[in-house]
Design a protein around this motif. Structure first.
Motif, PDB file in Angstrom:
ATOM      1  N   THR A 162     -21.745 -24.249   3.323  1.00 46.25           N
ATOM      2  CA  THR A 162     -20.722 -24.623   2.342  1.00 46.25           C
ATOM      3  C   THR A 162     -19.936 -23.381   1.917  1.00 46.25           C
ATOM      4  N   MET A 163     -18.810 -23.613   1.258  1.00 48.66           N
ATOM      5  CA  MET A 163     -17.915 -22.511   0.878  1.00 48.66           C
ATOM      6  C   MET A 163     -17.836 -22.401  -0.636  1.00 48.66           C
ATOM      7  N   SER A 164     -17.949 -21.171  -1.124  1.00 47.82           N
ATOM      8  CA  SER A 164     -17.871 -20.917  -2.564  1.00 47.82           C
ATOM      9  C   SER A 164     -16.416 -20.952  -3.043  1.00 47.82           C
ATOM     10  N   PRO A 165     -16.222 -21.089  -4.347  1.00 41.40           N
ATOM     11  CA  PRO A 165     -14.887 -20.839  -4.905  1.00 41.40           C
ATOM     12  C   PRO A 165     -14.513 -19.370  -4.662  1.00 41.40           C
ATOM     13  N   PRO A 166     -13.219 -19.079  -4.556  1.00 43.92           N
ATOM     14  CA  PRO A 166     -12.812 -17.689  -4.285  1.00 43.92           C
ATOM     15  C   PRO A 166     -12.991 -16.789  -5.510  1.00 43.92           C
ATOM     16  N   LYS A 167     -13.239 -15.527  -5.238  1.00 44.90           N
ATOM     17  CA  LYS A 167     -13.186 -14.483  -6.257  1.00 44.90           C
ATOM     18  C   LYS A 167     -12.032 -13.560  -5.899  1.00 44.90           C
ATOM     19  N   THR A 168     -11.257 -13.161  -6.902  1.00 47.38           N
ATOM     20  CA  THR A 168     -10.011 -12.441  -6.655  1.00 47.38           C
ATOM     21  C   THR A 168     -10.084 -11.021  -7.219  1.00 47.38           C
ATOM     22  N   ALA A 169      -9.623 -10.061  -6.419  1.00 47.15           N
ATOM     23  CA  ALA A 169      -9.467  -8.671  -6.867  1.00 47.15           C
ATOM     24  C   ALA A 169      -7.994  -8.294  -6.742  1.00 47.15           C
ATOM     25  N   THR A 170      -7.506  -7.532  -7.700  1.00 51.43           N
ATOM     26  CA  THR A 170      -6.109  -7.084  -7.698  1.00 51.43           C
ATOM     27  C   THR A 170      -6.039  -5.631  -7.287  1.00 51.43           C
ATOM     28  N   LEU A 171      -5.237  -5.353  -6.280  1.00 52.22           N
ATOM     29  CA  LEU A 171      -4.984  -3.985  -5.817  1.00 52.22           C
ATOM     30  C   LEU A 171      -3.629  -3.560  -6.351  1.00 52.22           C
ATOM     31  N   LYS A 172      -3.581  -2.452  -7.094  1.00 51.26           N
ATOM     32  CA  LYS A 172      -2.324  -1.979  -7.672  1.00 51.26           C
ATOM     33  C   LYS A 172      -1.969  -0.611  -7.133  1.00 51.26           C
ATOM     34  N   ASN A 173      -0.710  -0.442  -6.738  1.00 45.65           N
ATOM     35  CA  ASN A 173      -0.183   0.851  -6.320  1.00 45.65           C
ATOM     36  C   ASN A 173       0.288   1.597  -7.558  1.00 45.65           C
ATOM     37  N   LEU A 174      -0.431   2.657  -7.931  1.00 42.98           N
ATOM     38  CA  LEU A 174      -0.080   3.443  -9.116  1.00 42.98           C
ATOM     39  C   LEU A 174       0.975   4.502  -8.826  1.00 42.98           C
ATOM     40  N   GLY A 175       1.272   4.712  -7.547  1.00 43.19           N
ATOM     41  CA  GLY A 175       2.133   5.810  -7.153  1.00 43.19           C
ATOM     42  C   GLY A 175       3.609   5.532  -7.328  1.00 43.19           C
ATOM     43  N   THR A 176       4.411   6.530  -6.951  1.00 40.03           N
ATOM     44  CA  THR A 176       5.866   6.438  -7.078  1.00 40.03           C
ATOM     45  C   THR A 176       6.538   6.149  -5.737  1.00 40.03           C
ATOM     46  N   THR A 177       5.755   6.023  -4.675  1.00 43.17           N
ATOM     47  CA  THR A 177       6.289   5.628  -3.371  1.00 43.17           C
ATOM     48  C   THR A 177       5.431   4.474  -2.837  1.00 43.17           C
ATOM     49  N   ALA A 178       5.952   3.789  -1.822  1.00 40.48           N
ATOM     50  CA  ALA A 178       5.266   2.614  -1.294  1.00 40.48           C
ATOM     51  C   ALA A 178       3.910   2.983  -0.706  1.00 40.48           C
ATOM     52  N   LEU A 179       2.932   2.104  -0.907  1.00 47.99           N
ATOM     53  CA  LEU A 179       1.599   2.242  -0.345  1.00 47.99           C
ATOM     54  C   LEU A 179       1.544   1.477   0.969  1.00 47.99           C
ATOM     55  N   THR A 180       1.204   2.169   2.050  1.00 40.08           N
ATOM     56  CA  THR A 180       1.121   1.536   3.363  1.00 40.08           C
ATOM     57  C   THR A 180      -0.315   1.134   3.652  1.00 40.08           C
ATOM     58  N   ILE A 181      -0.510  -0.146   3.973  1.00 41.64           N
ATOM     59  CA  ILE A 181      -1.837  -0.666   4.293  1.00 41.64           C
ATOM     60  C   ILE A 181      -1.927  -0.849   5.804  1.00 41.64           C
ATOM     61  N   SER A 182      -2.891  -0.188   6.425  1.00 39.21           N
ATOM     62  CA  SER A 182      -3.045  -0.265   7.877  1.00 39.21           C
ATOM     63  C   SER A 182      -4.056  -1.324   8.296  1.00 39.21           C
ATOM     64  N   ASN A 183      -5.009  -1.667   7.429  1.00 43.03           N
ATOM     65  CA  ASN A 183      -6.013  -2.664   7.788  1.00 43.03           C
ATOM     66  C   ASN A 183      -6.686  -3.190   6.531  1.00 43.03           C
ATOM     67  N   LEU A 184      -6.949  -4.496   6.514  1.00 43.90           N
ATOM     68  CA  LEU A 184      -7.687  -5.101   5.414  1.00 43.90           C
ATOM     69  C   LEU A 184      -8.629  -6.118   6.042  1.00 43.90           C
ATOM     70  N   SER A 185      -9.928  -5.862   5.952  1.00 44.16           N
ATOM     71  CA  SER A 185     -10.890  -6.692   6.670  1.00 44.16           C
ATOM     72  C   SER A 185     -12.237  -6.673   5.966  1.00 44.16           C
ATOM     73  N   VAL A 186     -13.129  -7.573   6.439  1.00 41.40           N
ATOM     74  CA  VAL A 186     -14.508  -7.608   5.948  1.00 41.40           C
ATOM     75  C   VAL A 186     -15.401  -6.973   7.004  1.00 41.40           C
ATOM     76  N   VAL A 187     -16.229  -6.024   6.600  1.00 40.85           N
ATOM     77  CA  VAL A 187     -17.113  -5.322   7.519  1.00 40.85           C
ATOM     78  C   VAL A 187     -18.519  -5.322   6.932  1.00 40.85           C
ATOM     79  N   GLY A 188     -19.501  -4.967   7.763  1.00 41.70           N
ATOM     80  CA  GLY A 188     -20.857  -4.847   7.264  1.00 41.70           C
ATOM     81  C   GLY A 188     -21.827  -5.790   7.932  1.00 41.70           C
ATOM     82  N   SER A 189     -23.062  -5.757   7.467  1.00 39.95           N
ATOM     83  CA  SER A 189     -24.169  -6.477   8.106  1.00 39.95           C
ATOM     84  C   SER A 189     -23.905  -7.965   8.228  1.00 39.95           C
ATOM     85  N   ASN A 190     -23.380  -8.590   7.183  1.00 45.26           N
ATOM     86  CA  ASN A 190     -23.177 -10.040   7.178  1.00 45.26           C
ATOM     87  C   ASN A 190     -21.696 -10.374   7.002  1.00 45.26           C
TER      88      ASN A 190
END
Length: 558
Positions: free
Chosen positions: A472-500
Motif C-alpha cells: 500500500t502507499m502512504s500519504p505524501p510528506k513534503t519538504a520545501t527546498l529554498k534557494n537562498l542565493g542571489t543567482t539561480a540554483l542548478t539542480i543536476s539530479n534529484l533521486s531516491v538512493v540507499g538500501s531500500n
C-alpha cells in the motif's frame, strides 16, 4: 692544515646557524595551495607558503602531522593521503619546525566547489556590554572553533565555547583592563594552549595578556605598557627566537609598539616605530622574501598603509607609505593572485570601498585597485567562501555583510550584499564543521553574532512514515527546498538512493533550476515491499556549496 682549519670553521658556522633555523616560530601565509579540495578526492600535493620553515618541518593537518619536502625556507610541500579528505570539513593547517615550534594556523576547506557563496544566517549570543573586536580559536582543544571577543564596555574578554553544530553556550567573562579593543590569540608561553592579548584603548596605554589553561578558561590578566591609545595588535616571532612577540598600533601617537616575548607569557618593554597618522590595524608578513618579518600598518587619518621592513631582530626600518582609500580602518594580508607574494587589502570606512594592493617580490606594492562596497566598511576577512580554490573577501559595514568573490588573479568579480547589522569586528571560522567558512562578528553592542553560511535550505532533512502495510502507499510528506542565493540554483539530479530505495518514491516541481529566493517542493511517499524497517535517502545534487542536500526517510513495513 688550512683545509682542516677551514673545515672546522665551516662546521662551527653551520652548527651555530642550525638553532636559528630550527628554533624560530614559522609563519604561514594565507591561503594554502590549493585553498580547497573536494571531499572523496585522491591524494594531492599541498603547498604551504610562509616564513621560517626549517628542514625536518612537518605540516600539521588538523592534528595529523605530515612529512614535508623543504622547497625553501618560505615554502613546504606535503602529500596528503585520500583518507584525510573523505568528508566535507574545514581543516586547520599549521607548520611545526623541529624543537616543537608551531606556526599560526590557516584554514583549508574540504568541500565541493560552487559558483555561489552562502547566505549568512545570523544567530546572536549575549556576551556583555560593548563587544568591539573578535577572534576565533580552539580554546578547549575539542576540535571545535570557539570565539573570543573584546568587551570595551565592561573591560572583559568574553569566551564563547563552540558546540560544533554552529551554536554557542553563554559567554564567560574574564577581566582584562580598561576599554579593551583589539584582540589577538596565540601561544605566548609555549604550553600549546591558546592565549589572548587585548589592547586597552583610550588613556590606559597597555596591552593585557590572559594565558589559557587549555580547557577554555583564562588566567588573570597581566598588563604591559604600550604607546598612546593602543587600538589593535598582531603577533608573530619578529626576532626569530622561537617566542611570540606583539606589535601594537598606537592610534594617537602615530606609532607601533613592539613588545618582544620572553616565552613565558611576559614581554619586554616596548620599542616604538613611527608609522602614519591614526594607525588602526597591523599585519605581519615577509613582503620582500628575505626571510625576515615585516610590518604593514593601515593609517586611518592619513589614507595610507605604512610598510616597515624588518631587520630580523625585532627592529624595523623607516616606513614606506602606499596610498589607499579614505580612512582605512582594517588591514589584511594574503596572496590573492597565487604568485606566492603577499598582497594587502584595506577596508576604507570613509570611502565606502576596499583597496587591494598586489605585492611585488621586492616588497613594494602596485597602485591600489578599489572595489565599491556599501556604506562605511569597517572590517574584512579573506577566505574561500565558495570553495572554488580562490580567495574571496568578506566585508562588513553599517548595515550589511558583503562577499567579494575572487577571480584568483588578484581581482574580484561580483559583490553580493546581505542585510545584517552594523559590525566593527569580523573573523572567519567553520563553526558547524560543514566545510563552509562561517563568520563571527561584533558591532559594539551586547552580543556576539555567528553568521553561518548557507546557499539552500530544506524545511526538513528527515521524514518518518511509521507503519505501512506492504503493497500500500502512504500519504505524501513534503519538504520545501529554498534557494537562498542571489543567482539561480542548478539542480543536476534529484533521486531516491540507499538500501531500500525501491520502497520510497518522490515527485517534485523543482525542475533543473530554482530562481534566486524561490522555492520548490519535494513530495515523498512510502510503499513498502517487505516487512520490517525500511530506509533510504532523497538526494538533491546541485551547484550550491557542498553540492548535495539530503532527506533521510524511514518507515516500517507491516
Amino acid at each position: 692544515m688550512k683545509a682542516v682549519r677551514f673545515t672546522f670553521l665551516f662546521t662551527v658556522l653551520c652548527t651555530s646557524l642550525l638553532p636559528a633555523q630550527t628554533s624560530r616560530l614559522p609563519l604561514v601565509d594565507q591561503p594554502t595551495v590549493p585553498a580547497s579540495v573536494a571531499p572523496g578526492g585522491p591524494m594531492f600535493t599541498l603547498t604551504v607558503n610562509g616564513t621560517g620553515f626549517a628542514s625536518g618541518a612537518l605540516i600539521d593537518w588538523d592534528g595529523h602531522p605530515q612529512p614535508t619536502i623543504l622547497v625553501s625556507s618560505s615554502q613546504l610541500q606535503a602529500s596528503i593521503p585520500a583518507k584525510l579528505i573523505k568528508n566535507a570539513a574545514t581543516k586547520l593547517i599549521s607548520v611545526q619546525n623541529p624543537s616543537n615550534h608551531f606556526s599560526n594556523g590557516v584554514f583549508l576547506q574540504v568541500i565541493q566547489p560552487s559558483a555561489l557563496n552562502g547566505v549568512p544566517a545570523v544567530s546572536s549570543y549575549s556576551a556583555g556590554s560593548s563587544q568591539e573586536r573578535v577572534a576565533v580559536a580552539d580554546f578547549n582543544k575539542d576540535g571545535k572553533m570557539d570565539i573570543a571577543a573584546a568587551d570595551a564596555g565592561l573591560g572583559n574578554v568574553s569566551i564563547l565555547l563552540g558546540k560544533g553544530d554552529g551554536t554557542f553556550p553563554a559567554a564567560v567573562h574574564y577581566p582584562a583592563g580598561a576599554s579593551p579593543l583589539g584582540i589577538v590569540v596565540g601561544d605566548f608561553n609555549g604550553d600549546r594552549n591558546m592565549d589572548v592579548a587585548v589592547t586597552n584603548s583610550g588613556s590606559a596605554n597597555t596591552v593585557s595578556v590572559l594565558l589559557g589553561n587549555g580547557d577554555g578558561t583564562l588566567q588573570t590578566a597581566t598588563l604591559f605598557p604600550t604607546g598612546v591609545n593602543p587600538v589593535s595588535l598582531a603577533t608573530a616571532d619578529l626576532n626569530a627566537d622561537g617566542k611570540l612577540d606583539l606589535v601594537v598600533c598606537n592610534f594617537d601617537a602615530g606609532t607601533v609598539s613592539v613588545l618582544l616575548g620572553n616565552g613565558d607569557g611576559t614581554f619586554q618593554p616596548e620599542t616604538e616605530f613611527t608609522v602614519g597618522a591614526g594607525p588602526s590595524s597591523v599585519v605581519v608578513g615577509d613582503f620582500n622574501g628575505d626571510g625576515k618579518l615585516d610590518l604593514a600598518v593601515s593609517n586611518q587619518n592619513a589614507n595610507t598603509v605604512s610598510v616597515l621592513r624588518g631587520n630580523g631582530d625585532g627592529t624595523f626600518r623607516n616606513k614606506v607609505d602606499v596610498t589607499v582609500g579614505t580612512a582605512p580602518t582594517w588591514l589584511a594580508a594574503a596572496d590573492f593572485n597565487g604568485d606566492s607574494v603577499l598582497d594587502l587589502a584595506t577596508a576604507n570606512s570613509g570611502g565606502s570601498s576596499v583597496s587591494v594592493l598586489i605585492g611585488k617580490p621586492n616588497g613594494s606594492f602596485q597602485s591600489q585597485v578599489t572595489y565599491g562596497t556599501l556604506s562605511t566598511p569597517e572590517a574584512l576577512a579573506p577566505g574561500d567562501v565558495n570553495g572554488d580554490g580562490k580567495l574571496d573577501l568578506a566585508v562588513v559595514d553599517a548595515t550589511n555583510i558583503s562577499m567579494l568573490l575572487g577571480n584568483g588573479d588578484g581581482t574580484f568579480a561580483r559583490r553580493a550584499d546581505y542585510a545584517a547589522k552594523k559590525y566593527l569586528g569580523l573573523a572567519a571560522g567553520d563553526f558547524n564543521g560543514d566545510g563552509r567558512l562561517d563568520f563571527a562578528a561584533v558591532g559594539g553592542t551586547k552580543v556576539v553574532d555567528a553568521l553561518l553560511q548557507s546557499t539552500v535550505s530544506l524545511s526538513s532533512t528527515s521524514a518518518s512514515f511509521g507503519n505501512q502495510m506492504v503493497g500500500t502507499m502512504s500519504p505524501p510528506k513534503t519538504a520545501t527546498l529554498k534557494n537562498l542565493g542571489t543567482t539561480a540554483l542548478t539542480i543536476s539530479n534529484l533521486s531516491v538512493v540507499g538500501s531500500n530505495a525501491g520502497d520510497f518514491s518522490q515527485t517534485n516541481d523543482c525542475g533543473t533550476s530554482v530562481a534566486p529566493k524561490a522555492s520548490c517542493h519535494i513530495n515523498v511517499v512510502f510503499s513498502p515491499t517487505a516487512t520490517g524497517a525500511r530506509n533510504a535517502t532523497v538526494q538533491i545534487k546541485d551547484d550550491a556549496i557542498g553540492g548535495v542536500q539530503t532527506i533521510s526517510v524511514t518507515g516500517t513495513g507491516t
